[in-house]
Design an enzyme around this catalytic site. Structure first.
Site, PDB file in Angstrom:
ATOM      1  N   GLU A  43       0.831  -1.205   0.000  1.00  0.00           N
ATOM      2  CA  GLU A  43       0.000   0.000   0.000  1.00  0.00           C
ATOM      3  C   GLU A  43       0.872   1.264   0.000  1.00  0.00           C
ATOM      4  O   GLU A  43       1.607   1.493   0.962  1.00  0.00           O
ATOM      5  CB  GLU A  43      -0.867  -0.016   1.267  1.00  0.00           C
ATOM      6  CG  GLU A  43      -1.791   1.170   1.406  1.00  0.00           C
ATOM      7  CD  GLU A  43      -2.688   1.046   2.631  1.00  0.00           C
ATOM      8  OE1 GLU A  43      -2.247   0.487   3.651  1.00  0.00           O
ATOM      9  OE2 GLU A  43      -3.833   1.524   2.553  1.00  0.00           O
ATOM     10  N   GLU A  76       3.139   9.270   7.327  1.00  0.00           N
ATOM     11  CA  GLU A  76       3.211   7.984   8.038  1.00  0.00           C
ATOM     12  C   GLU A  76       4.473   7.194   7.719  1.00  0.00           C
ATOM     13  O   GLU A  76       4.912   6.379   8.513  1.00  0.00           O
ATOM     14  CB  GLU A  76       1.983   7.128   7.705  1.00  0.00           C
ATOM     15  CG  GLU A  76       0.689   7.675   8.256  1.00  0.00           C
ATOM     16  CD  GLU A  76      -0.450   6.672   8.115  1.00  0.00           C
ATOM     17  OE1 GLU A  76      -0.317   5.534   8.572  1.00  0.00           O
ATOM     18  OE2 GLU A  76      -1.476   7.048   7.517  1.00  0.00           O
ATOM     19  N   ASP A 130      -5.351   3.235  -1.637  1.00  0.00           N
ATOM     20  CA  ASP A 130      -6.216   3.742  -0.561  1.00  0.00           C
ATOM     21  C   ASP A 130      -6.542   5.200  -0.888  1.00  0.00           C
ATOM     22  O   ASP A 130      -5.639   6.037  -1.019  1.00  0.00           O
ATOM     23  CB  ASP A 130      -5.448   3.614   0.771  1.00  0.00           C
ATOM     24  CG  ASP A 130      -6.235   4.095   1.986  1.00  0.00           C
ATOM     25  OD1 ASP A 130      -7.002   5.067   1.859  1.00  0.00           O
ATOM     26  OD2 ASP A 130      -6.052   3.515   3.070  1.00  0.00           O
ATOM     27  N   HIS A 167      -8.798   0.377  -0.779  1.00  0.00           N
ATOM     28  CA  HIS A 167      -9.366   0.925   0.459  1.00  0.00           C
ATOM     29  C   HIS A 167     -10.101   2.224   0.166  1.00  0.00           C
ATOM     30  O   HIS A 167      -9.585   3.077  -0.551  1.00  0.00           O
ATOM     31  CB  HIS A 167      -8.251   1.264   1.469  1.00  0.00           C
ATOM     32  CG  HIS A 167      -7.761   0.093   2.253  1.00  0.00           C
ATOM     33  ND1 HIS A 167      -6.621   0.131   3.022  1.00  0.00           N
ATOM     34  CD2 HIS A 167      -8.286  -1.158   2.419  1.00  0.00           C
ATOM     35  CE1 HIS A 167      -6.451  -1.043   3.617  1.00  0.00           C
ATOM     36  NE2 HIS A 167      -7.438  -1.846   3.255  1.00  0.00           N
ATOM     37  N   ARG A 206     -10.719  11.134   6.123  1.00  0.00           N
ATOM     38  CA  ARG A 206     -10.654   9.753   6.631  1.00  0.00           C
ATOM     39  C   ARG A 206     -11.934   9.333   7.364  1.00  0.00           C
ATOM     40  O   ARG A 206     -11.945   8.357   8.098  1.00  0.00           O
ATOM     41  CB  ARG A 206      -9.416   9.473   7.478  1.00  0.00           C
ATOM     42  CG  ARG A 206      -8.896   8.077   7.146  1.00  0.00           C
ATOM     43  CD  ARG A 206      -7.569   7.689   7.693  1.00  0.00           C
ATOM     44  NE  ARG A 206      -7.088   6.551   6.906  1.00  0.00           N
ATOM     45  CZ  ARG A 206      -5.950   5.924   7.103  1.00  0.00           C
ATOM     46  NH1 ARG A 206      -5.144   6.266   8.072  1.00  0.00           N
ATOM     47  NH2 ARG A 206      -5.590   4.909   6.332  1.00  0.00           N
ATOM     48  N   GLU A 249     -12.007   1.490   5.060  1.00  0.00           N
ATOM     49  CA  GLU A 249     -11.045   1.649   6.154  1.00  0.00           C
ATOM     50  C   GLU A 249     -11.092   3.121   6.548  1.00  0.00           C
ATOM     51  O   GLU A 249     -10.402   3.950   5.962  1.00  0.00           O
ATOM     52  CB  GLU A 249      -9.638   1.251   5.704  1.00  0.00           C
ATOM     53  CG  GLU A 249      -8.642   1.314   6.859  1.00  0.00           C
ATOM     54  CD  GLU A 249      -7.203   1.231   6.375  1.00  0.00           C
ATOM     55  OE1 GLU A 249      -6.482   0.328   6.815  1.00  0.00           O
ATOM     56  OE2 GLU A 249      -6.806   2.083   5.543  1.00  0.00           O
TER      57      GLU A 249
HETATM   58  C1  LER Z   1      -3.462   0.877   6.388  1.00  0.00           C
HETATM   59  O1  LER Z   1      -4.249   0.273   5.407  1.00  0.00           O
HETATM   60  C2  LER Z   1      -3.312   2.317   6.130  1.00  0.00           C
HETATM   61  O2  LER Z   1      -3.979   2.869   5.290  1.00  0.00           O
HETATM   62  C3  LER Z   1      -2.322   3.101   6.871  1.00  0.00           C
HETATM   63  O3  LER Z   1      -2.772   4.414   7.074  1.00  0.00           O
HETATM   64  C4  LER Z   1      -1.832   2.455   8.130  1.00  0.00           C
HETATM   65  O4  LER Z   1      -1.205   3.355   8.951  1.00  0.00           O
HETATM   66 MN    MN Z   2      -5.313   1.739   3.940  1.00  0.00          MN
END
Ligand code: LER
Ligand code: MN
Length: 270
Positions: A152, A158, A185, A211, A217, A246
């Site tokens: 991902e 992050e 995502d 995702h 979010r 998610e």
């Molecule tokens: C996990 O799927 C994700 O999107 C991340 O933000 C995990 O920290």
């Molecule tokens: Mn994710």
């Protein structure tokens, strides 16, 4: 469109695992809301009772399309790019230990934050080499079981390793494994991609999992992303997989999950 949502099988710090807490209660809630599947966030397969998990998902009629593994980093500090070789080895071993669970459910194994970050003092070229070696080893171990791995791209706040889909596609070239692809995502894409739809098209068949969360979010529909356009692009790209929620459990997990499924079903039927 097959819809799933993330559930953590154990307590977790990760805030966007929408469901946490009692497994059976949550699986029943997810099924009652109309979801087709549940994406399981499993820190360590040793912590789950596979038979029980199988029994409960069967009773609820839920598939398990993917297994998230990032808590091994979040809770234990395991990563493919740690300077300590023992930690790198433990991270590889941990991902391999997900293979029997993934094989049982026919699930994809997600490589999220277990890839790590480039720690101060570590040469980024070296970190990338460690990452590629680890991914080759894990993909090779998963292939005989028919299991795929999906890395991902995660936003810059992050991790410092693989933030964008372009970097993800470059990594795929370098790993060179047919069972290794990407998990896209929308939350991370909104931060990193110049154009979400163009990136979906560029990833093509290498998108193994997807995702959804809105720009803030929260659940899809609570922010400013154009999910109608995103889902149409995904469909036009021939994506055969799952769309997995998610997002933050706000105002609470059940309300968020309900609003998401209603919204996604409504926009994909019009
Ligand atoms: C996990 O799927 C994700 O999107 C991340 O933000 C995990 O920290
Ligand atoms: Mn994710």
């Amino acid at each position: 469109m097959k819809l799933s949502i993330v559930l953590s099988t154990q307590p977790a710090q990760f805030q966007a695992a929408t469901f946490k807490g009692d497994l059976e209660t949550n699986l029943r809630r997810i099924a009652d809301l109309g979801y087709d599947g549940v994406e399981l966030a499993i820190r360590d397969p040793k912590l789950v009772r596979l038979q029980e998990l199988d029994r409960l998902t069967c009773i609820c009629g839920l598939s398990v399309p993917a297994i998230g593994t990032g808590q091994a980093w979040g809770e234990e500090g395991l990563s493919f790019t740690e300077p300590d070789p023992q930690v790198r080895h433990a991270a590889i071993k941990r991902i391999k230990s997900h293979i029997p669970v993934a094989a049982h459910f026919g699930a994809i194994i997600i490589v999220g934050l277990i890839r790590g970050i480039v720690k101060p003092g570590v040469n980024p070229v070296q970190a990338m080499d460690w990452l590629i070696e680890a991914l080759k080893e894990c993909s090779d171990a998963a292939r005989p079981e028919g299991i795929r791995l999906a890395l991902e791209p995660i936003n810059r706040y992050e991790t410092t390793l693989i933030n964008s889909t372009a970097q993800g596609m470059e990594l795929i070239e370098r790993v060179g494994a047919d069972n290794f692809g990407l998990l896209l995502d929308t939350f991370h894409m909104n931060i990193e991609e110049p154009n979400i739809e163009a990136s979906i098209r560029a990833c093509g068949a290498r998108t193994f999992h997807f995702h959804v969360a809105d720009s803030n979010r929260w659940y899809p529909g609570a922010g400013h992303l154009d999910f109608k356009s995103i889902l149409l692009t995904l469909k036009a790209a021939g994506y055969p997989g799952w769309v997995s929620g998610e997002f933050l459990p706000k105002p609470d997990a059940e309300t968020a999950a309900q609003k998401s499924i209603r919204y996604l079903r409504q926009i994909s039927s019009t």
